[in-house]
Design a protein around this motif. Structure first.
Motif, PDB file in Angstrom:
ATOM      1  N   THR A  79     -12.039   9.756   3.141  1.00 14.62           N
ATOM      2  CA  THR A  79     -11.887   9.175   1.801  1.00 14.62           C
ATOM      3  C   THR A  79     -12.310   7.719   1.748  1.00 14.62           C
ATOM      4  O   THR A  79     -12.092   7.052   0.737  1.00 14.62           O
ATOM      5  N   TRP A  80     -12.930   7.228   2.823  1.00 13.09           N
ATOM      6  CA  TRP A  80     -13.302   5.797   2.840  1.00 13.09           C
ATOM      7  C   TRP A  80     -14.805   5.591   2.938  1.00 13.09           C
ATOM      8  O   TRP A  80     -15.286   4.546   3.361  1.00 13.09           O
ATOM      9  N   LYS A 120      -5.513   1.446   2.136  1.00 10.61           N
ATOM     10  CA  LYS A 120      -6.600   2.160   1.449  1.00 10.61           C
ATOM     11  C   LYS A 120      -7.486   1.214   0.657  1.00 10.61           C
ATOM     12  O   LYS A 120      -7.830   1.467  -0.506  1.00 10.61           O
TER      13      LYS A 120
END
Length: 344
Positions: A79-80, A120
């Motif tokens: 997700t990065w 995040k």
């Protein structure tokens, strides 16, 4: 710079010298470009030719891997925003088909214990390396050496841009501290000679999301910059060793639209494989983009609300990748509808 002239090539070596008159001219030349279309090229910079060529060799080696080996490091698995991006993953220009490029994303090599990963933050996490690639350790070393060299060059370019706005040369120090950036390796297969240029793009017409982009091209052309004064697309001819520099959307906001984040695209009609390496410098994710000093006329109000770097860039990513997914779902729905009609 005259109207309908491609972005000029500026000798950046004077930035590192002691000739103040030459430095002042560089600042003025960059200012004109920022006001006109936000694009220029630089030679005489701090990145060695050997490092550039070593990276380009690595780029070609990666994209020559079997598709299964590239798919093993698909960026969809995290997700990065690290790893491999398939052809057709993105749409940046409305009304066009998914783009004819494949890519590989690299960023700062940080652990999952790093505060940026835990919280995040924008594009922050460990890299997703192609372990099946021969000499992958050499690939990692060259890529990260290049990545860190580009951080240095981006700071130098921002030092000049600060002066174009009559700001302190180190005005952007807080913005560049703990900055996030993305190195993107790109491969454009040649487009079919009979492809419809109105919908087929290597990359569709778009503006960049961050502060500045530093692009290294190989010898194959295809990059075009929009010239609003004549309503035409200008080819940016590759110059060995040079960087194409352009402003991103952050500078439009920062400067209250005084400086230009300009449309550009890639159409690979060369009949050859094209490779390029853009370095997208986003900045510190917590930095607040607000109107810069000297960019408001008397009585003029800012056009944009303040926004963090992270919020601005994430929103643009979601829009472009979401467009590709919507397109693909539409194609699937159309095919199913046709099949159902035939069945009836």
């Amino acid at each position: 710079m005259t109207i309908a002239e491609a972005p000029p090539i500026l000798d950046f070596s004077v930035f590192y010298g002691n000739d103040q008159q030459a430095k002042d001219k560089l600042v003025e030349d960059v200012r004109k470009c920022c006001l006109h279309n936000g694009f220029f090229q630089i030679t005489g910079h701090s990145v060695s030719a050997d490092l550039q060529q070593n990276l380009l060799r690595c780029v070609k080696q990666f994209f020559a891997l079997p598709q299964l080996d590239k798919d093993a490091v698909l960026k969809d698995q995290n997700t990065w925003n690290r790893g491999y991006e398939k052809i057709g993953s993105q749409i940046l220009e409305a009304g066009t088909a998914p783009e004819l490029k494949e890519g590989f994303y690299i960023g700062e090599e940080i652990s999952k214990e790093h505060p940026y990963f835990i919280n995040k933050r924008l594009n922050s996490g460990p890299n997703f390396w192609p372990e099946r690639m021969p000499n992958v350790e050499g690939f990692k070393q060259v890529a990260m050496d290049y990545y860190h060299a580009m951080h240095v060059l981006a700071k130098d370019v921002l030092t000049v841009i600060a002066q174009t706005l009559n700001l302190d040369p180190y005005y952007f120090k807080d913005f560049t501290t703990d900055a996030v950036a993305t190195l993107r390796l790109l491969h454009y297969p040649p487009q079919a000679p009979d492809s419809d240029e109105k919908i087929s793009r290597g990359i569709g017409a778009h503006t960049d999301f961050g502060s500045v982009t530093l692009l290294m091209q190989d010898e194959v052309d295809g990059l075009q910059v929009y010239e609003k004064t004549t309503n035409e697309w200008l080819d940016v001819e590759p110059v060995r060793g040079a960087y194409v520099v352009n402003l991103g959307n952050a500078f439009m906001r920062w400067s209250n639209d005084k400086y230009i984040s300009n449309l550009h695209r890639v159409i690979n009609k060369s009949g050859k494989e094209r490779y390029s390496v853009p370095f997208f410098y986003s900045g510190n994710p917590d930095y607040m983009i607000d109107c810069l000093p000297n960019c408001l006329k008397a009585g003029e109000a800012p056009k944009y609300d303040p926004i963090t770097v992270e919020a601005a860039v994430k929103g643009a990513y979601q829009k472009s990748y979401g467009a590709a997914e919507t397109f693909k779902k539409g194609v699937v729905s159309t095919v199913k509808a046709v099949e159902n009609t035939i069945a009836v």
